[in-house]
Write a protein that holds these residues in place. Structure first.
Motif, PDB file in Angstrom:
ATOM      1  N   TYR A  55      -4.934  -5.415   7.321  1.00 50.09           N
ATOM      2  CA  TYR A  55      -5.930  -5.861   6.342  1.00 50.09           C
ATOM      3  C   TYR A  55      -5.333  -5.821   4.945  1.00 50.09           C
ATOM      4  CZ  TYR A  55     -10.560  -5.948   3.988  1.00 50.09           C
ATOM      5  OH  TYR A  55     -11.649  -6.243   3.202  1.00 50.09           O
ATOM      6  N   ALA A  56      -4.576  -4.764   4.650  1.00 52.21           N
ATOM      7  CA  ALA A  56      -3.913  -4.657   3.350  1.00 52.21           C
ATOM      8  C   ALA A  56      -2.922  -5.803   3.141  1.00 52.21           C
ATOM      9  CB  ALA A  56      -3.202  -3.312   3.231  1.00 52.21           C
ATOM     10  N   GLN A  57      -2.236  -6.219   4.208  1.00 52.46           N
ATOM     11  CA  GLN A  57      -1.244  -7.285   4.105  1.00 52.46           C
ATOM     12  C   GLN A  57      -1.890  -8.647   3.859  1.00 52.46           C
ATOM     13  OE1 GLN A  57       2.245  -7.035   4.270  1.00 52.46           O
ATOM     14  NE2 GLN A  57       2.163  -9.173   3.646  1.00 52.46           N
ATOM     15  N   THR A  58      -2.999  -8.927   4.558  1.00 52.15           N
ATOM     16  CA  THR A  58      -3.590 -10.267   4.504  1.00 52.15           C
ATOM     17  C   THR A  58      -4.602 -10.448   3.381  1.00 52.15           C
ATOM     18  OG1 THR A  58      -5.256  -9.613   6.143  1.00 52.15           O
ATOM     19  CG2 THR A  58      -3.247 -10.678   6.974  1.00 52.15           C
ATOM     20  N   LYS A  59      -5.267  -9.378   2.963  1.00 50.07           N
ATOM     21  CA  LYS A  59      -6.301  -9.463   1.922  1.00 50.07           C
ATOM     22  C   LYS A  59      -6.115  -8.348   0.892  1.00 50.07           C
ATOM     23  CE  LYS A  59      -8.802 -12.795   3.906  1.00 50.07           C
ATOM     24  NZ  LYS A  59      -9.086 -14.094   3.270  1.00 50.07           N
ATOM     25  N   PRO A  60      -4.960  -8.288   0.232  1.00 53.77           N
ATOM     26  CA  PRO A  60      -4.702  -7.163  -0.677  1.00 53.77           C
ATOM     27  C   PRO A  60      -5.692  -7.075  -1.834  1.00 53.77           C
ATOM     28  CG  PRO A  60      -3.030  -8.883  -0.929  1.00 53.77           C
ATOM     29  CD  PRO A  60      -3.823  -9.223   0.286  1.00 53.77           C
ATOM     30  N   GLY A  61      -6.098  -8.217  -2.398  1.00 51.95           N
ATOM     31  CA  GLY A  61      -7.051  -8.198  -3.497  1.00 51.95           C
ATOM     32  C   GLY A  61      -8.404  -7.667  -3.066  1.00 51.95           C
ATOM     33  N   VAL A 114      -9.699   2.987  -4.107  1.00 54.92           N
ATOM     34  CA  VAL A 114      -8.335   2.662  -3.685  1.00 54.92           C
ATOM     35  C   VAL A 114      -7.359   2.866  -4.848  1.00 54.92           C
ATOM     36  CG1 VAL A 114      -6.787   0.814  -2.909  1.00 54.92           C
ATOM     37  CG2 VAL A 114      -9.081   1.028  -1.920  1.00 54.92           C
ATOM     38  N   ASP A 115      -6.245   3.538  -4.579  1.00 58.37           N
ATOM     39  CA  ASP A 115      -5.201   3.735  -5.585  1.00 58.37           C
ATOM     40  C   ASP A 115      -3.999   2.822  -5.362  1.00 58.37           C
ATOM     41  OD1 ASP A 115      -6.355   5.978  -7.091  1.00 58.37           O
ATOM     42  OD2 ASP A 115      -6.116   7.092  -5.219  1.00 58.37           O
ATOM     43  N   LEU A 116      -3.617   2.636  -4.089  1.00 60.23           N
ATOM     44  CA  LEU A 116      -2.413   1.871  -3.780  1.00 60.23           C
ATOM     45  C   LEU A 116      -2.643   1.041  -2.530  1.00 60.23           C
ATOM     46  CD1 LEU A 116       0.659   1.247  -4.111  1.00 60.23           C
ATOM     47  CD2 LEU A 116       1.112   3.311  -2.766  1.00 60.23           C
ATOM     48  N   VAL A 117      -2.349  -0.259  -2.614  1.00 61.34           N
ATOM     49  CA  VAL A 117      -2.394  -1.160  -1.458  1.00 61.34           C
ATOM     50  C   VAL A 117      -0.951  -1.451  -1.078  1.00 61.34           C
ATOM     51  CG1 VAL A 117      -3.215  -3.360  -0.550  1.00 61.34           C
ATOM     52  CG2 VAL A 117      -4.536  -2.166  -2.313  1.00 61.34           C
TER      53      VAL A 117
END
Length: 455
Positions: free
Chosen positions: A89-95, A103-106
């Motif tokens: 999920y972080a890779q495909t929709k980071p924003g 959240v601090d870091l994606v």
């Protein structure tokens, strides 16, 4: 949060939450091993921690929602904690992930193997996104965890990524292109796992049948399995999943003759109707799948065959579902993993007409799960009176009679769930036992020898 460069690192607590597939579970174990080696203390995700790491899944929109809920949960437990979100999920929709409060870091899948570098930099003042183009990645970010595993059997991720782009699947965009670990490195890892006491390793990946196709010179899953059979670096090896068109004659022969490779194959079908398979962009027909299963069952009498089925894919009307049901009913399969179709943003299937109602999907899924239970029960009963090799996993809580040998649960080489009476059982031990009866969905057997199986 503690200064990670100081001697106080051993008092810094880290909690992981992991959603999704075995590859994601493997990645989290790899990251945990990195932190344990640096004297961090792992705690349960339900506890207050200094660092929370949420390794997300994005296979469905529901998985995205579950990921967001876990992030919010961590933020409520400790607003001051360093909260890192990684995974698919972080890779495909980071924003979208970065917009979740707390959240601090994606951290993208392409960077998760460098987690420690980002921890050393400390918690950023404002949310930071570290995600690049995953399709530029040519190496596995996480590999090698022989020094640490929470499981009785070891998982070895030998491949990542997928080049297939099925119409229902977002994973190529989350994991990137196919990339593999070389045969010598896989053998080295298996040897190291064996030296640390593991008796079984499960080879896993995102699209395992394409293992080695990216290597120069090109390698293959069959070549890897042949090398394992020749060297026998560990007592037994299980293969997690192979697509039907990738089970060639060489792989079939290896499974049939091997003393190391478990007679257990999980072969995703997804749909038993050829029109639906074409819409899914799968590369085989229902007839080819059924013929392969018949061939495997005839060639390997003890083989356990499982499959994945998606219920309620667009345009799956009653006649197409009935066609699927009959094929699954008549094919020598022993369990089904049933998934109601869930539209995933960004895939072709999400925008298709002919969507199936939730009530129909629920009813059809119930029929297939009942069929799976029936097939599994029939398969178990075939083995009453026969001898199998069982990897003991955990003691069975319900058997505490001191006058009887301890009862342990585990899995046989062909994926039968077995309860074993053993005088000297321990987690990770291999025993041979004769199966005496089936009760409550499990086979009961007794370890007569009291000795561990030798490699």
């Amino acid at each position: 949060m503690q200064d990670l460069n100081s001697s106080s690192a051993s008092s810094t607590t880290v909690a992981f939450a992991t959603l999704g597939c075995k590859a994601n579970q493997y990645d989290s174990s790899f990251l945990e091993a990195q932190l344990l080696a640096r004297n961090f203390r792992l705690v349960d995700f339900k506890e207050k921690a200094d660092i929370y790491i949420i390794n997300t899944c994005t296979v469905t929109d529901q998985a995205d929602s579950d990921s967001r809920n876990l992030i919010r949960r961590a933020a409520r437990r400790n607003p001051e904690a360093f909260k890192i979100v990684t995974g698919c999920y972080a890779q495909t929709k980071p924003g979208e992930v970065a917009a979740v409060e707390g959240v601090d870091l994606v951290l993208g899948n392409d960077k998760k193997g460098r987690l420690w570098e980002y921890l050393e930099q400390g918690r950023p003042e404002r949310v930071r996104i570290e995600v690049d183009n995953i399709f530029l990645q040519s190496e596995l970010e996480t590999f090698g965890m022989a020094s640490y595993s929470k499981n009785t059997r070891a998982f070895v991720k030998i491949q990542d990524g997928c080049n297939q782009f099925c119409s229902f699947c977002i994973i190529p965009y989350a994991r990137g292109k196919n990339r593999s670990i070389s045969i010598p490195r896989v053998l080295e890892e298996l040897r190291a796992l064996s030296e640390r006491g593991f008796r079984e390793a499960v080879l896993t990946g995102i699209h395992l049948g394409t293992y080695g196709h990216d290597r120069q010179p090109k390698q293959s899953l069959a070549a890897l399995l042949r090398a394992i059979e020749i060297e026998r670096p560990i007592h037994r090896v299980r293969v997690s999943s192979i697509d039907p068109e990738e089970v060639d004659e060489e792989i079939l022969e290896l499974f049939a003759s091997s003393k190391v490779i478990c007679p257990h194959l999980h072969i995703p079908l997804q749909a038993g109707d050829d029109d639906i398979l074409r819409l899914m962009r799968r590369r085989y027909s229902s007839g080819e799948f059924a013929a392969l299963c018949e061939k495997l069952a005839a060639k390997i009498p003890r083989v356990c065959l499982g499959t994945d089925v998606i219920v309620g894919f667009p345009y799956e009307d009653e006649s197409r579902f009935d066609r699927s049901f009959r094929l699954l009913q008549e094919t020598p399969l022993h369990y089904l993993h049933v998934f109601p179709f869930s539209p995933k943003r960004g895939t072709r299937a999400a925008g298709m007409l002919g969507q199936v109602s939730a009530s129909v999907k629920k009813a059809h899924a119930a029929r297939l799960r009942a069929l799976s239970e029936e097939k599994t029960r029939e398969f178990r009963r075939r083995f009453v009176g026969l001898e199998v090799e069982v990897l003991l996993e955990r003691p069975r809580d319900s058997c505490q009679n001191e006058d009887l040998p301890a009862a342990w649960t585990g899995f046989s080489e062909n994926y039968l769930s077995v309860e074993v009476q053993s005088d000297c059982g321990y987690s990770g031990k291999l025993v041979r036992c004769r199966l005496q009866e089936e009760k409550g969905g499990i086979l009961a057997g007794k370890d007569h020898s009291g000795r561990e199986t030798t490699a």
